[in-house]
Scaffold this motif. Structure first.
Motif, PDB file in Angstrom:
ATOM      1  N   ILE A   1       0.869  -1.183   0.000  1.00 20.17           N
ATOM      2  CA  ILE A   1       0.000   0.000   0.000  1.00 20.17           C
ATOM      3  C   ILE A   1       0.902   1.227   0.000  1.00 20.17           C
ATOM      4  O   ILE A   1       1.564   1.513   0.988  1.00 20.17           O
ATOM      5  N   GLN A   2       0.940   1.929  -1.143  1.00 20.88           N
ATOM      6  CA  GLN A   2       1.848   3.074  -1.259  1.00 20.88           C
ATOM      7  C   GLN A   2       1.139   4.383  -1.569  1.00 20.88           C
ATOM      8  O   GLN A   2       1.508   5.433  -1.065  1.00 20.88           O
TER       9      GLN A   2
ATOM     10  N   PRO B   1       1.039   9.757  -1.825  1.00 19.99           N
ATOM     11  CA  PRO B   1       1.838   8.772  -1.078  1.00 19.99           C
ATOM     12  C   PRO B   1       1.301   8.591   0.337  1.00 19.99           C
ATOM     13  O   PRO B   1       0.931   9.551   0.997  1.00 19.99           O
ATOM     14  N   LYS B   2       1.267   7.336   0.762  1.00 20.51           N
ATOM     15  CA  LYS B   2       0.762   6.988   2.097  1.00 20.51           C
ATOM     16  C   LYS B   2       1.526   7.795   3.156  1.00 20.51           C
ATOM     17  O   LYS B   2       2.752   7.822   3.137  1.00 20.51           O
TER      18      LYS B   2
ATOM     19  N   ARG C   1       0.157  13.912   7.755  1.00 23.23           N
ATOM     20  CA  ARG C   1      -1.119  13.867   7.029  1.00 23.23           C
ATOM     21  C   ARG C   1      -0.837  14.131   5.560  1.00 23.23           C
ATOM     22  O   ARG C   1       0.076  14.871   5.234  1.00 23.23           O
ATOM     23  N   ILE C   2      -1.646  13.524   4.718  1.00 25.22           N
ATOM     24  CA  ILE C   2      -1.592  13.889   3.304  1.00 25.22           C
ATOM     25  C   ILE C   2      -2.797  14.783   3.029  1.00 25.22           C
ATOM     26  O   ILE C   2      -3.869  14.568   3.583  1.00 25.22           O
ATOM     27  N   HIS C   3      -2.589  15.796   2.194  1.00 21.15           N
ATOM     28  CA  HIS C   3      -3.612  16.825   1.979  1.00 21.15           C
ATOM     29  C   HIS C   3      -4.176  16.723   0.576  1.00 21.15           C
ATOM     30  O   HIS C   3      -3.470  16.902  -0.408  1.00 21.15           O
ATOM     31  N   TYR C   4      -5.474  16.437   0.510  1.00 21.94           N
ATOM     32  CA  TYR C   4      -6.161  16.359  -0.776  1.00 21.94           C
ATOM     33  C   TYR C   4      -6.784  17.695  -1.164  1.00 21.94           C
ATOM     34  O   TYR C   4      -6.798  18.070  -2.329  1.00 21.94           O
TER      35      TYR C   4
ATOM     36  N   PRO D   1       1.032   1.016  -7.477  1.00 22.27           N
ATOM     37  CA  PRO D   1       2.079   1.818  -8.107  1.00 22.27           C
ATOM     38  C   PRO D   1       2.082   1.600  -9.624  1.00 22.27           C
ATOM     39  O   PRO D   1       1.625   0.562 -10.108  1.00 22.27           O
ATOM     40  N   GLU D   2       2.602   2.587 -10.343  1.00 21.54           N
ATOM     41  CA  GLU D   2       2.544   2.517 -11.810  1.00 21.54           C
ATOM     42  C   GLU D   2       3.276   1.303 -12.380  1.00 21.54           C
ATOM     43  O   GLU D   2       2.892   0.779 -13.406  1.00 21.54           O
TER      44      GLU D   2
END
Length: 169
Positions: free
Chosen positions: A26-27, A48-49, A55-58, A101-102
Protein backbone atom coordinates in the motif's frame (compact mmCIF):
# COMPACT_ATOMS: atom_id res chain seq x y z
CA UNK A 1 -29.18 27.58 -4.52
CA UNK A 2 -27.68 26.21 -1.32
CA UNK A 3 -30.85 24.29 -0.55
CA UNK A 4 -30.25 22.10 -3.57
CA UNK A 5 -26.65 21.14 -2.93
CA UNK A 6 -24.59 19.04 -0.57
CA UNK A 7 -21.00 20.30 -0.43
CA UNK A 8 -18.26 17.87 0.48
CA UNK A 9 -14.63 18.65 1.09
CA UNK A 10 -11.98 16.02 1.71
CA UNK A 11 -9.17 17.95 3.36
CA UNK A 12 -6.61 15.46 4.62
CA UNK A 13 -5.88 11.96 5.85
CA UNK A 14 -3.69 10.78 8.68
CA UNK A 15 -3.01 7.14 9.53
CA UNK A 16 -2.38 5.50 12.88
CA UNK A 17 0.00 2.55 13.25
CA UNK A 18 -1.92 -0.35 11.76
CA UNK A 19 -1.97 -3.11 9.19
CA UNK A 20 -2.23 -0.40 6.53
CA UNK A 21 0.90 1.51 7.57
CA UNK A 22 2.83 -1.75 7.87
CA UNK A 23 1.75 -3.06 4.44
CA UNK A 24 4.45 -2.11 1.93
CA UNK A 25 2.23 -2.92 -1.05
CA UNK A 26 0.00 0.00 0.00
CA UNK A 27 1.85 3.07 -1.26
CA UNK A 28 -0.61 5.53 -2.83
CA UNK A 29 -4.04 6.41 -1.47
CA UNK A 30 -7.06 8.20 -2.82
CA UNK A 31 -10.49 8.77 -1.28
CA UNK A 32 -13.88 8.01 -2.77
CA UNK A 33 -17.09 9.56 -1.48
CA UNK A 34 -20.45 7.93 -2.13
CA UNK A 35 -24.05 8.93 -1.42
CA UNK A 36 -25.99 5.67 -1.17
CA UNK A 37 -25.79 4.05 -4.61
CA UNK A 38 -26.02 7.24 -6.63
CA UNK A 39 -22.81 8.86 -6.91
CA UNK A 40 -19.20 8.19 -6.36
CA UNK A 41 -16.72 11.03 -6.48
CA UNK A 42 -13.04 10.48 -5.93
CA UNK A 43 -10.06 12.68 -5.27
CA UNK A 44 -8.34 13.24 -8.62
CA UNK A 45 -4.94 12.43 -7.14
CA UNK A 46 -3.70 9.47 -5.22
CA UNK A 47 -1.05 10.59 -2.76
CA UNK A 48 1.84 8.77 -1.08
CA UNK A 49 0.76 6.99 2.10
CA UNK A 50 1.49 9.24 5.09
CA UNK A 51 3.96 8.01 7.69
CA UNK A 52 4.49 8.56 11.39
CA UNK A 53 1.88 11.12 12.36
CA UNK A 54 1.97 13.05 9.08
CA UNK A 55 -1.12 13.87 7.03
CA UNK A 56 -1.59 13.89 3.30
CA UNK A 57 -3.61 16.83 1.98
CA UNK A 58 -6.16 16.36 -0.78
CA UNK A 59 -8.03 19.67 -0.41
CA UNK A 60 -10.64 18.25 -2.76
CA UNK A 61 -14.17 19.65 -2.94
CA UNK A 62 -17.22 18.41 -4.75
CA UNK A 63 -20.92 19.20 -4.83
CA UNK A 64 -23.79 16.73 -4.99
CA UNK A 65 -26.83 18.35 -6.56
CA UNK A 66 -30.14 17.37 -5.02
CA UNK A 67 -32.47 19.68 -6.93
CA UNK A 68 -35.92 18.39 -7.84
CA UNK A 69 -35.59 19.12 -11.54
CA UNK A 70 -32.53 16.99 -12.31
CA UNK A 71 -31.79 14.88 -9.25
CA UNK A 72 -35.12 13.57 -8.05
CA UNK A 73 -33.80 10.17 -6.99
CA UNK A 74 -31.17 11.72 -4.73
CA UNK A 75 -33.84 13.99 -3.24
CA UNK A 76 -36.17 11.03 -2.60
CA UNK A 77 -33.28 9.25 -0.87
CA UNK A 78 -32.77 12.27 1.42
CA UNK A 79 -36.50 12.23 2.20
CA UNK A 80 -36.28 8.56 3.14
CA UNK A 81 -33.41 9.34 5.55
CA UNK A 82 -35.48 12.02 7.29
CA UNK A 83 -38.81 10.18 7.32
CA UNK A 84 -37.86 6.58 8.04
CA UNK A 85 -36.09 6.06 11.34
CA UNK A 86 -34.58 2.74 10.28
CA UNK A 87 -32.91 3.58 6.98
CA UNK A 88 -29.59 1.81 7.45
CA UNK A 89 -27.67 3.76 4.84
CA UNK A 90 -28.22 7.29 6.13
CA UNK A 91 -24.59 8.28 5.69
CA UNK A 92 -22.13 9.57 3.22
CA UNK A 93 -19.52 6.87 2.89
CA UNK A 94 -15.86 7.71 2.41
CA UNK A 95 -13.62 4.91 1.19
CA UNK A 96 -9.83 5.11 1.44
CA UNK A 97 -8.48 3.21 -1.53
CA UNK A 98 -4.99 1.90 -2.24
CA UNK A 99 -3.91 2.77 -5.77
CA UNK A 100 -1.29 0.34 -7.12
CA UNK A 101 2.08 1.82 -8.11
CA UNK A 102 2.54 2.52 -11.81
CA UNK A 103 5.06 -0.29 -12.22
CA UNK A 104 2.59 -2.80 -10.74
CA UNK A 105 -0.54 -2.10 -12.73
CA UNK A 106 -1.54 -5.77 -12.53
CA UNK A 107 -2.51 -5.11 -8.90
CA UNK A 108 -6.09 -4.00 -8.23
CA UNK A 109 -7.21 -0.93 -6.35
CA UNK A 110 -8.01 -2.12 -2.83
CA UNK A 111 -10.38 -0.60 -0.27
CA UNK A 112 -8.33 -0.18 2.91
CA UNK A 113 -10.74 1.75 5.12
CA UNK A 114 -14.14 3.35 5.50
CA UNK A 115 -15.44 6.50 7.22
CA UNK A 116 -19.01 7.73 7.52
CA UNK A 117 -20.87 10.99 8.04
CA UNK A 118 -24.49 10.57 9.08
CA UNK A 119 -26.78 12.94 7.19
CA UNK A 120 -29.57 12.15 9.64
CA UNK A 121 -27.31 13.29 12.50
CA UNK A 122 -26.50 16.55 10.69
CA UNK A 123 -30.23 17.22 10.48
CA UNK A 124 -30.96 16.16 14.07
CA UNK A 125 -28.16 18.35 15.45
CA UNK A 126 -28.95 21.13 12.93
CA UNK A 127 -25.22 21.48 12.34
CA UNK A 128 -23.01 20.90 9.32
CA UNK A 129 -19.68 19.15 9.75
CA UNK A 130 -16.88 21.67 9.19
CA UNK A 131 -13.24 20.57 9.05
CA UNK A 132 -13.82 17.66 11.40
CA UNK A 133 -11.74 14.51 11.80
CA UNK A 134 -13.77 11.34 11.39
CA UNK A 135 -12.48 7.87 12.17
CA UNK A 136 -11.43 5.62 9.31
CA UNK A 137 -12.04 1.97 10.18
CA UNK A 138 -10.09 -0.91 8.66
CA UNK A 139 -11.85 -2.55 5.73
CA UNK A 140 -10.88 -5.94 7.19
CA UNK A 141 -11.77 -5.19 10.83
CA UNK A 142 -14.55 -2.71 11.58
CA UNK A 143 -13.36 -2.38 15.19
CA UNK A 144 -9.89 -1.17 14.21
CA UNK A 145 -9.42 2.55 13.57
CA UNK A 146 -6.63 3.06 11.04
CA UNK A 147 -6.70 6.83 10.81
CA UNK A 148 -8.61 10.10 10.60
CA UNK A 149 -10.08 11.77 7.56
CA UNK A 150 -10.66 15.52 7.86
CA UNK A 151 -13.84 16.43 6.02
CA UNK A 152 -16.44 19.12 5.61
CA UNK A 153 -20.02 18.12 4.79
CA UNK A 154 -22.44 20.99 4.28
CA UNK A 155 -25.83 19.34 3.93
CA UNK A 156 -28.04 21.09 6.45
CA UNK A 157 -29.68 23.55 4.01
CA UNK A 158 -30.50 20.75 1.56
CA UNK A 159 -31.87 18.56 4.36
CA UNK A 160 -33.99 21.42 5.72
CA UNK A 161 -35.35 22.06 2.24
CA UNK A 162 -36.23 18.38 1.78
CA UNK A 163 -37.79 18.30 5.26
CA UNK A 164 -39.96 21.34 4.50
CA UNK A 165 -41.15 19.64 1.34
CA UNK A 166 -42.13 16.55 3.36
CA UNK A 167 -44.06 18.58 5.93
CA UNK A 168 -45.93 20.67 3.34
CA UNK A 169 -47.87 17.71 1.98
Amino acid sequence: QEAEKIRIKITSLGLTESRVTADETIQQLFVECRLNNFLAEETPLSLPKPTGGQRIHYNYSTVINVDKAHNGAEREYLKSILLKPDVPADSLKFTVVSDPPEDEQDLECEDVGFAYVSLKEIFQKQRDIIEQDIDVVDSQDADAVIGQLRVTVEALQALRSVHQECTRK
